[in-house]
Scaffold this active site. Structure first.
Site, PDB file in Angstrom:
ATOM      1  CG  HIS A  86      -3.152 -30.945  13.664  1.00  0.00           C
ATOM      2  ND1 HIS A  86      -2.195 -31.900  13.492  1.00  0.00           N
ATOM      3  CD2 HIS A  86      -4.186 -31.306  12.872  1.00  0.00           C
ATOM      4  CE1 HIS A  86      -2.612 -32.802  12.619  1.00  0.00           C
ATOM      5  NE2 HIS A  86      -3.824 -32.458  12.227  1.00  0.00           N
ATOM      6  CG  ASP A 106       1.034 -31.962  14.691  1.00  0.00           C
ATOM      7  OD1 ASP A 106      -0.013 -31.767  15.320  1.00  0.00           O
ATOM      8  OD2 ASP A 106       1.093 -32.675  13.645  1.00  0.00           O
TER       9      ASP A 106
END
Ligand code: UDP
Length: 465
Positions: A17, A117
């Site tokens: 991520h 995110d």
């Protein structure tokens, strides 16, 4: 003219991520003249910060790194999954992120937009309050975004846990996906991870835009669905890859690759989180050996019951005599490999992979066909898409426990490296490799999507406090 100033908060849990978003930050500075405040947290970083962060900090790019105070997340419910921990972490991080954004608003260069995110959707409350446009970054496929946008409807129609469902699910933009192959955290309705994922999915539409680490030509069907006016603006800005490696002693395996014939080596790696049982390591080893093909295998410790043991001696992990029998065609590495350099090496001809999205993009970008051995998260769904829709991977039969037998490993390796299906997957991969290259060139789809994202990100004026 003053540079547009952007704040970015990547998720630190999982390099898969963190790294692509940090790479995107770098591109925005280098090619679109942004000034960036990169907000980081050390939560879940077990060791030192990733090398990419150090490189960014010491680079000439206009990136300021701001660390928020340390946050702890208690494991206060049974069988608490990472998606739950992350979501609770984000709730605790909210005031700190707000503070950083407020400070920036008082500076001479207020923030024009915020990127975070897709597991951090609760930060949209902070940015809505401060009137800062917010973009979600998805370090996964456009197909996953199709699923997320469709999820609230799907779970209102299907009331059973997917793990108990014996049918395929229809999701616009995707091939039929067996319910049990949907995301791991969605499998069990009684676990709070399910509720958290549905919660994040239901907030997708609040974002000013969604930045996806994919390229349009890779996922044409999904992109058609995402192009409709009902969805937020979608920017396929990938492949974002970190090419510098953090691996130690990479020279030996690359030197070994130099000595192998072209396209002859199967690379075997399962991302950053996989740990197999001892029996699975043995079956994988014997299957590789029986295939007769060359291989380069990254191996970690093994799982025994609930605990994992990180072995430091490779020979303790492998079946007896394996290394002496395969010394002339196998290379086994402990823990970590320079994956991108291996996939870009001309001797590499196949990739036995867990279908993590970063690994998939790296394989596609280098034209290496795959065998799909998914483990968790959205990897099972990725495998179905890679096998059925994009047709660049060979399927692997797993038992209901996820165990893969040695005979099946042997069959799949032979099929990929010498069979008809493997030949077709290789051809398709080479086509996609060229398309990925074109997407990244001036005028290509990724470059256009990045330019249009940059225009949006830099456009809005300051915070309104
Ligand atoms: N990786 C690597 N060496 C390894 C294993 C993984 O460099 O031995 C890198 C790989 O190149 C990719 C990332 O780690 O960029 C793994 O991301 P992915 O999304 O494929 O899987 P995850 O680790 O998130 O399960």
């Amino acid at each position: 003219m003053e540079k547009p100033h952007l704040a970015i908060f990547p998720l630190s849990a999982g390099m898969g991520h963190f790294l692509p978003l940090a790479e995107f930050a770098k591109r925005l500075c280098e090619f679109h003249g942004f000034s960036i405040t990169l907000i980081i947290s050390r939560w879940l970083w077990t060791s030192r910060p990733p090398a990419l962060l150090e490189r960014l900090a010491s680079s000439a790019l206009d990136i300021r790194i701001t660390e928020i105070p340390h946050i702890t997340v208690d494991e206060d419910e049974p069988d608490m999954k990472i998606e739950t921990s992350v979501s609770k972490f984000v709730l605790k991080a909210e005031p700190h992120i707000e503070e950083v954004l407020l400070q920036s608003s008082r500076s001479s260069s207020p923030i024009s937009a915020f990127i975070t995110d897709f597991f951090c959707t609760d930060l949209l409350d902070v940015t809505a309050k401060l009137k800062v446009p917010s973009y979600l970054f998805v370090p996964a496929s456009a197909s996953l975004v199709c699923l997320m946008l469709h999820l609230p409807k799907l779970v209102s129609e299907i009331k059973v846990s997917f793990k108990d469902a014996d049918f395929d699910v229809e999701i616009p933009g995707l091939p039929l996906i067996p319910a049990r192959d949907l995301l791991t955290p969605l499998q069990d309705r009684s676990n709070s991870a399910f509720k958290w994922v549905v919660h994040h999915a239901s907030r997708f539409k609040e974002a000013s835009g969604i930045l996806i680490n994919t390229f349009a030509e890779l996922e044409e069907e999904a992109m058609k669905i995402l192009g409709t006016p009902a969805t937020p603006t979608i920017y396929p800005i990938g492949p974002l890859m970190v090419t510098e490696s953090d691996a130690h002693d990479e020279s030996r395996c690359l030197k070994w690759l130099d000595e192998q014939p072209p396209s002859s080596v199967l690379f075997v790696a399962f991302g950053s989180g996989a740990i197999f049982s001892r029996q699975q390591i043995i079956d994988l080893a014997i299957g590789l050996e029986a295939s007769g093909h060359r291989f380069l295998w990254v191996i970690r410790g093994y799982k025994s019951g609930d605990s994992s043991s990180l072995e430091t001696d490779i020979s303790q992990l492998l079946p007896e005599g394996f290394q002496s029998r395969t010394w002339d065609r196998g290379f086994v590495l402990l823990n970590w490999a320079p994956q991108v350099r291996i996939l870009s090496h001309p001797s590499t001809g196949g990739f036995l992979s867990h279908c993590g999205w970063n690994s998939t993009l790296e394989s596609v970008s280098h034209g290496v066909p795959m065998i799909g051995w998914p483990l968790f998260a959205e990897q099972r769904m990725n495998k179905v898409i890679l096998v059925k829709q994009i047709q660049v991977a060979i399927d692997l039969k797993m038992e209901s426990t996820g165990f893969v037998r040695r005979e099946e490993v042997e069959r799949a390796v032979r099929e990929l490296m010498e069979g008809e299906e493997g030949r077709k997957a290789r051809e398709k991969m080479i086509e996609l490799k060229d398309k990925a290259k074109i997407a990244m060139m001036v005028g290509g789809s990724t470059m256009k999507a990045t330019a249009s994202a940059a225009a949006g990100l830099g456009h809005r004026p300051s915070l309104n406090t």
